[in-house]
Scaffold this motif. Structure first.
Motif, PDB file in Angstrom:
ATOM      1  N   GLU A   1     -55.819 -62.700  -3.270  1.00 16.96           N
ATOM      2  CA  GLU A   1     -56.320 -62.063  -4.495  1.00 16.96           C
ATOM      3  C   GLU A   1     -55.208 -61.522  -5.384  1.00 16.96           C
ATOM      4  O   GLU A   1     -55.427 -61.259  -6.558  1.00 16.96           O
ATOM      5  CB  GLU A   1     -57.273 -60.919  -4.141  1.00 16.96           C
ATOM      6  CG  GLU A   1     -58.543 -61.363  -3.458  1.00 16.96           C
ATOM      7  CD  GLU A   1     -59.362 -62.338  -4.295  1.00 16.96           C
ATOM      8  OE1 GLU A   1     -59.486 -62.129  -5.517  1.00 16.96           O
ATOM      9  OE2 GLU A   1     -59.864 -63.319  -3.714  1.00 16.96           O
ATOM     10  N   CYS A   2     -54.011 -61.349  -4.842  1.00 15.20           N
ATOM     11  CA  CYS A   2     -52.912 -60.742  -5.607  1.00 15.20           C
ATOM     12  C   CYS A   2     -52.320 -61.747  -6.591  1.00 15.20           C
ATOM     13  O   CYS A   2     -51.728 -62.743  -6.183  1.00 15.20           O
ATOM     14  CB  CYS A   2     -51.829 -60.228  -4.667  1.00 15.20           C
ATOM     15  SG  CYS A   2     -50.468 -59.433  -5.565  1.00 15.20           S
ATOM     16  N   PRO A   3     -52.444 -61.487  -7.896  1.00 14.23           N
ATOM     17  CA  PRO A   3     -51.934 -62.441  -8.886  1.00 14.23           C
ATOM     18  C   PRO A   3     -50.408 -62.488  -8.955  1.00 14.23           C
ATOM     19  O   PRO A   3     -49.842 -63.424  -9.500  1.00 14.23           O
ATOM     20  CB  PRO A   3     -52.526 -61.931 -10.202  1.00 14.23           C
ATOM     21  CG  PRO A   3     -52.724 -60.477  -9.985  1.00 14.23           C
ATOM     22  CD  PRO A   3     -53.083 -60.334  -8.529  1.00 14.23           C
TER      23      PRO A   3
ATOM     24  N   GLN B   1     -50.575 -53.212  -9.725  1.00 13.61           N
ATOM     25  CA  GLN B   1     -51.973 -52.774  -9.637  1.00 13.61           C
ATOM     26  C   GLN B   1     -52.868 -53.689 -10.468  1.00 13.61           C
ATOM     27  O   GLN B   1     -53.874 -53.281 -11.016  1.00 13.61           O
ATOM     28  CB  GLN B   1     -52.146 -51.331 -10.091  1.00 13.61           C
ATOM     29  CG  GLN B   1     -51.533 -50.304  -9.190  1.00 13.61           C
ATOM     30  CD  GLN B   1     -51.887 -48.902  -9.652  1.00 13.61           C
ATOM     31  OE1 GLN B   1     -53.043 -48.610  -9.945  1.00 13.61           O
ATOM     32  NE2 GLN B   1     -50.893 -48.038  -9.721  1.00 13.61           N
ATOM     33  N   CYS B   2     -52.452 -54.918 -10.619  1.00 12.12           N
ATOM     34  CA  CYS B   2     -53.148 -55.950 -11.395  1.00 12.12           C
ATOM     35  C   CYS B   2     -53.147 -55.677 -12.898  1.00 12.12           C
ATOM     36  O   CYS B   2     -53.869 -56.341 -13.649  1.00 12.12           O
ATOM     37  CB  CYS B   2     -54.566 -56.197 -10.874  1.00 12.12           C
ATOM     38  SG  CYS B   2     -54.606 -56.999  -9.258  1.00 12.12           S
TER      39      CYS B   2
ATOM     40  N   HIS C   1     -53.427 -58.451 -15.580  1.00  9.81           N
ATOM     41  CA  HIS C   1     -54.251 -59.539 -15.050  1.00  9.81           C
ATOM     42  C   HIS C   1     -55.729 -59.152 -15.018  1.00  9.81           C
ATOM     43  O   HIS C   1     -56.579 -59.924 -15.435  1.00  9.81           O
ATOM     44  CB  HIS C   1     -53.822 -59.904 -13.622  1.00  9.81           C
ATOM     45  CG  HIS C   1     -52.443 -60.461 -13.521  1.00  9.81           C
ATOM     46  ND1 HIS C   1     -52.119 -61.744 -13.893  1.00  9.81           N
ATOM     47  CD2 HIS C   1     -51.287 -59.904 -13.078  1.00  9.81           C
ATOM     48  CE1 HIS C   1     -50.829 -61.958 -13.677  1.00  9.81           C
ATOM     49  NE2 HIS C   1     -50.301 -60.858 -13.184  1.00  9.81           N
ATOM     50  N   TYR C   2     -56.022 -57.989 -14.460  1.00  7.40           N
ATOM     51  CA  TYR C   2     -57.403 -57.527 -14.260  1.00  7.40           C
ATOM     52  C   TYR C   2     -57.504 -56.048 -14.599  1.00  7.40           C
ATOM     53  O   TYR C   2     -56.502 -55.353 -14.698  1.00  7.40           O
ATOM     54  CB  TYR C   2     -57.839 -57.727 -12.799  1.00  7.40           C
ATOM     55  CG  TYR C   2     -57.763 -59.145 -12.328  1.00  7.40           C
ATOM     56  CD1 TYR C   2     -58.741 -60.075 -12.690  1.00  7.40           C
ATOM     57  CD2 TYR C   2     -56.719 -59.573 -11.512  1.00  7.40           C
ATOM     58  CE1 TYR C   2     -58.666 -61.391 -12.251  1.00  7.40           C
ATOM     59  CE2 TYR C   2     -56.642 -60.889 -11.067  1.00  7.40           C
ATOM     60  CZ  TYR C   2     -57.615 -61.786 -11.443  1.00  7.40           C
ATOM     61  OH  TYR C   2     -57.547 -63.076 -11.008  1.00  7.40           O
ATOM     62  N   ASP C   3     -58.720 -55.557 -14.717  1.00  8.39           N
ATOM     63  CA  ASP C   3     -58.944 -54.140 -15.012  1.00  8.39           C
ATOM     64  C   ASP C   3     -58.762 -53.249 -13.790  1.00  8.39           C
ATOM     65  O   ASP C   3     -58.508 -52.057 -13.935  1.00  8.39           O
ATOM     66  CB  ASP C   3     -60.354 -53.921 -15.576  1.00  8.39           C
ATOM     67  CG  ASP C   3     -60.528 -54.540 -16.950  1.00  8.39           C
ATOM     68  OD1 ASP C   3     -59.522 -54.686 -17.682  1.00  8.39           O
ATOM     69  OD2 ASP C   3     -61.675 -54.891 -17.289  1.00  8.39           O
ATOM     70  N   THR C   4     -58.936 -53.812 -12.606  1.00  5.48           N
ATOM     71  CA  THR C   4     -58.802 -53.032 -11.369  1.00  5.48           C
ATOM     72  C   THR C   4     -57.984 -53.834 -10.359  1.00  5.48           C
ATOM     73  O   THR C   4     -57.961 -55.074 -10.411  1.00  5.48           O
ATOM     74  CB  THR C   4     -60.185 -52.726 -10.739  1.00  5.48           C
ATOM     75  OG1 THR C   4     -60.848 -53.967 -10.467  1.00  5.48           O
ATOM     76  CG2 THR C   4     -61.038 -51.877 -11.671  1.00  5.48           C
TER      77      THR C   4
ATOM     78  N   GLN D   1     -57.277 -55.997  -7.532  1.00  2.49           N
ATOM     79  CA  GLN D   1     -58.169 -56.909  -6.828  1.00  2.49           C
ATOM     80  C   GLN D   1     -58.110 -56.752  -5.316  1.00  2.49           C
ATOM     81  O   GLN D   1     -59.116 -56.925  -4.630  1.00  2.49           O
ATOM     82  CB  GLN D   1     -57.863 -58.347  -7.231  1.00  2.49           C
ATOM     83  CG  GLN D   1     -58.105 -58.620  -8.707  1.00  2.49           C
ATOM     84  CD  GLN D   1     -59.541 -58.323  -9.113  1.00  2.49           C
ATOM     85  OE1 GLN D   1     -60.448 -59.052  -8.770  1.00  2.49           O
ATOM     86  NE2 GLN D   1     -59.753 -57.224  -9.832  1.00  2.49           N
ATOM     87  N   CYS D   2     -56.956 -56.388  -4.784  1.00  2.00           N
ATOM     88  CA  CYS D   2     -56.860 -56.192  -3.339  1.00  2.00           C
ATOM     89  C   CYS D   2     -57.756 -55.044  -2.890  1.00  2.00           C
ATOM     90  O   CYS D   2     -58.427 -55.134  -1.855  1.00  2.00           O
ATOM     91  CB  CYS D   2     -55.418 -55.955  -2.903  1.00  2.00           C
ATOM     92  SG  CYS D   2     -54.610 -54.519  -3.667  1.00  2.00           S
TER      93      CYS D   2
ATOM     94  N   GLU E   1     -60.460 -54.106  -4.405  1.00  2.00           N
ATOM     95  CA  GLU E   1     -61.841 -54.552  -4.598  1.00  2.00           C
ATOM     96  C   GLU E   1     -62.375 -55.311  -3.389  1.00  2.00           C
ATOM     97  O   GLU E   1     -63.539 -55.181  -3.041  1.00  2.00           O
ATOM     98  CB  GLU E   1     -61.952 -55.441  -5.843  1.00  2.00           C
ATOM     99  CG  GLU E   1     -61.708 -54.731  -7.145  1.00  2.00           C
ATOM    100  CD  GLU E   1     -62.844 -53.822  -7.563  1.00  2.00           C
ATOM    101  OE1 GLU E   1     -64.005 -54.128  -7.241  1.00  2.00           O
ATOM    102  OE2 GLU E   1     -62.553 -52.806  -8.198  1.00  2.00           O
TER     103      GLU E   1
END
Length: 83
Positions: A18-20, A40-41, A44-47, A49-50, A52
């Motif tokens: 999951e880690c981009p 902390q993503c 890439h993402y709002d939260t 992913q690890c 999540e």
């Protein structure tokens, strides 16, 4: 701050893919997060992913590596070649 994985990690393997940024890998006994690669993503993402996907909630902020939101954004830009 970057994130780190606590000792109660069960090595379930769901966080690593999951880690981009490729910051998560298997350590000597449990998975570890490379602070130099963890954003902390951010970017890439709002939260993170690890966090999540972790079934045991063993991923938390790493007090040994404090970073501001701006520093995480700058790290993202450097890691992705946008600087």
């Amino acid at each position: 701050m970057s994130l780190h994985i606590l000792d109660n990690c069960i090595n379930c393997d769901v966080c690593e893919p999951e880690c981009p940024n490729g910051a998560i890998h298997m350590g000597p006994q449990i998975y570890v997060i490379e602070s130099g690669l963890c954003t902390q993503c951010v970017g890439h993402y709002d939260t993170p992913q690890c966090q999540e996907v972790c079934p045991v909630d063993c991923i938390e902020l790493d007090p040994a590596n404090p970073e501001s939101a701006e520093a995480l954004q700058e790290k993202f830009l450097l890691l992705t070649g946008q600087v």
